[in-house]
Design an enzyme around this catalytic site. Sequence first.
Site, mmCIF file in Angstrom:
data_model
loop_
_atom_site.group_PDB
_atom_site.id
_atom_site.type_symbol
_atom_site.label_atom_id
_atom_site.label_comp_id
_atom_site.label_asym_id
_atom_site.label_seq_id
_atom_site.Cartn_x
_atom_site.Cartn_y
_atom_site.Cartn_z
ATOM 1 N N ASP A 155 8.699 -8.294 -0.598
ATOM 2 C CA ASP A 155 7.975 -7.082 -0.221
ATOM 3 C C ASP A 155 6.561 -7.194 -0.807
ATOM 4 O O ASP A 155 6.276 -8.070 -1.640
ATOM 5 C CB ASP A 155 8.699 -5.820 -0.709
ATOM 6 C CG ASP A 155 8.276 -4.602 0.111
ATOM 7 O OD1 ASP A 155 7.197 -4.649 0.738
ATOM 8 O OD2 ASP A 155 9.008 -3.597 0.127
HETATM 9 C C1 BGC Z 1 6.969 -1.612 2.005
HETATM 10 C C2 BGC Z 1 7.558 -2.415 3.134
HETATM 11 C C3 BGC Z 1 6.486 -2.852 4.096
HETATM 12 C C4 BGC Z 1 5.422 -3.600 3.324
HETATM 13 C C5 BGC Z 1 4.295 -4.128 4.196
HETATM 14 C C6 BGC Z 1 5.761 -2.271 1.388
HETATM 15 O O1 BGC Z 1 5.117 -1.426 0.497
HETATM 16 O O2 BGC Z 1 7.958 -1.410 1.022
HETATM 17 O O3 BGC Z 1 8.531 -1.657 3.795
HETATM 18 O O4 BGC Z 1 7.045 -3.638 5.099
HETATM 19 O O5 BGC Z 1 4.861 -2.725 2.361
HETATM 20 O O6 BGC Z 1 3.505 -3.116 4.680
#
Ligand code: BGC
Length: 761
Positions: free
Chosen positions: A282
């Site tokens: 993530d």
């Molecule tokens: C979130 C994810 C997301 C990623 C990219 C993160 O902060 O937890 O769900 O896909 O950002 O935007």
Amino acid sequence: MKKLFLLLAVSATVLSCSGKSEMDRFVDNLMSRMSVEQKIGQLNLHSAPGFVSALKVTDEDANVKLLKAGQLGGIYGNSDVDYLRGLQEIALSSGAGIPLLFGMDIIHGHETIMPIPLALSCSWNMDLIEKTARTAAQEATATGINWVYSPMVDICRDARWGRIAEGAGEDPYLGGEIAKAYVRGYQGHDNVYDSTEVLTCVKHYALYGAAEAGRDYNSVFLSRQEALNGYMRPYEEAAKAGAASFMSSFNEFEGVPASMNDFLLDELLRGRWGFEGFVVSDATAIAEEVNHGIGDLQEVSARSLKAGLDMDMNSDGYVGTLLQSVKEGRVSVSDIDRACRRILEAKYKLGLFEDPFRHLKGTGTVYTPDAREVAYQAACESQVLLKNNGVLPLRKDARIAVIGPFADDAREMSGTWTLSSHRSECVTILDGIRSISRGPVLHARGSDIFLSGEQEENMLFSTMRAFVPGYKDREVHTVSRSRLTAEALAASRQADVVVACVGELAAMNGEGASRTDIGIPDAQRQLLEELKATGKPIVLVLTTGRPLTLVWEDENMDAILCTWAQGTEAGRAIADVLFGKVNPSGKLTTSFPRSVGQLPLYYNHKNTGRPHPDEAPYKKFVSCYTDELNAPLYPFGYGLSYTAFSYGKPRLSASSMTADGGVTLSVDVTNTGAMDGYETVQLYIRAVFSSSTRPVKELKGFRKVFLKAGETKTIDFAITPDLLKYYNHNLDFVLEPGEFQLMTGPDSRDLRSVMLTVEAK
Ligand code: BGC
């Protein structure tokens, strides 16, 4: 380098006609020409600068510099085809000449917005969910995206957690079926991607929805057994359905951050479930492992890679430290090769080596009538009627007062994670009602979201303020509260019925939006009280991304329609339900608590040694509260219709089965009302005795059926050994002989049962 790429592309075209070994040979060949630095470059993923804003490819763009140095494997967060095409051209002429992945958080539709995932899950309609993903993939690829960060399959039992909006609720069986539907919709039904299909990214692996106290990013404390029985099924089903990639989650599990957790990444995902794709962290999750207290960036990057995390999103841990770690012997080149190979394989399968521009032609379209139709259907089927004393459906010639801050707010119809939606395309509730009504429609905003203007600004602009302190794009609280109330009351007094559109802002749920008070915000609750005092019948139309505590509303409103956040076609679908053109059929996939103090609250809980009936009042020395029932306000599986259904007693083809046999359970369901409608028939099981404790009930099947008024259908469920199995305390997935209670009914509370014996071998 250009030459090398062309050579590779040509050979890919020739070789890609056949299966996996062709891919292996292609990737072997490619990797044999890559330096270690170039391989590490493939493991690096960055967001586009400014995230979703319009961009030009310039030499000042840090990503362009990295690309030219062969240090990027993918970019995410932008869907401007011209910009992405420009980047692809640079990628092909730099480093090893490998095309980029273009990722995006397409969570419930891209430009045509579908209902939020929690809403979609309430449709219990797998074909429809698949269609929403298919539509999103078509729009994604029309705008250059080839990799979507969906499905989000985290099970959540705690409505305080804002990201409950992004998932499919609290049940692992239903969550597993939904996960498969999304994967099929995005990736197609075979292993070949056509140019309108995309790689999926299943998130957030794992157990992110079990964040302690519902606070986002918080630690998770679960036993492996509970994790496997209560949470893992959706991830497993998605992996087995062939999902191309997984995203590791922010939380820790068993004292090890998920992004470096061998048990999760290696033993379970790849070992037990046979996942063959790649895992991306993530955003900044590798760098955050430093905050988890594991080590410096070099240490956590090395550990993450070794555990099986292939791609680093936005931490620069891999590009920044892995080469040094190779030199110091902390990781080996084969660790890097393994991760690089998985990413190249994904690009190969996607067809990027055959045509790196296959999604960058700029020829696809968005907001097509077909896409809108899918959004409309999904919106119709995902609304849940929570209460109705007969005021609904509305008469078309009624005088209607449409009141509340959500009545005419196109922006708020889309819900969380709608990076590319256009407000002007959204149908508001007021628009929808006006387009159908044949009587006068009066409208007043009635109230702000909160009594405090500061709170309102803080919430409305919370995302932008994380990047730009003090950001504000409009004034709030521009009309006095007394005037708003007076206008609402004046309109309501002239009306036959009030439609009160209240709830929570999209910014109050989703990422980084946990709440400790999950009631309707103060200003709006006061509005409801004022409206109630007029004596007019009130239909509460609820916009929300989570279950809210609605005890007062349940007692005081005449009807409550939970619409969640419905997307582009919101107003049309809501109006069609309000006027009865569409008979509501959504059923809750998440329990609505009576009080926040009950959380976590979920229907498939264990029994305890001192159980107490859900609806019974307080009693000493049993498992309950002094000041609240154990029962939810609205249980899992619950949702009303404009018609009524009656259930017969379930019956079995035989009262016992062997451990490798099976029986059929049948139940008659009759539409006893005056309107045709859909009913979702649910099947639950309970093991009477087993070697470990098991939930009081577990969903194991469901069937959404259409019944004409007066019609009866017999619904059959095949009871198989797999349905009755669970993970025992040794973590073996077993069927234990003995008595099982099989239950069917319209929701998890209202069930009739029959007993089945599973014979010992
Ligand atoms: C979130 C994810 C997301 C990623 C990219 C993160 O902060 O937890 O769900 O896909 O950002 O935007």
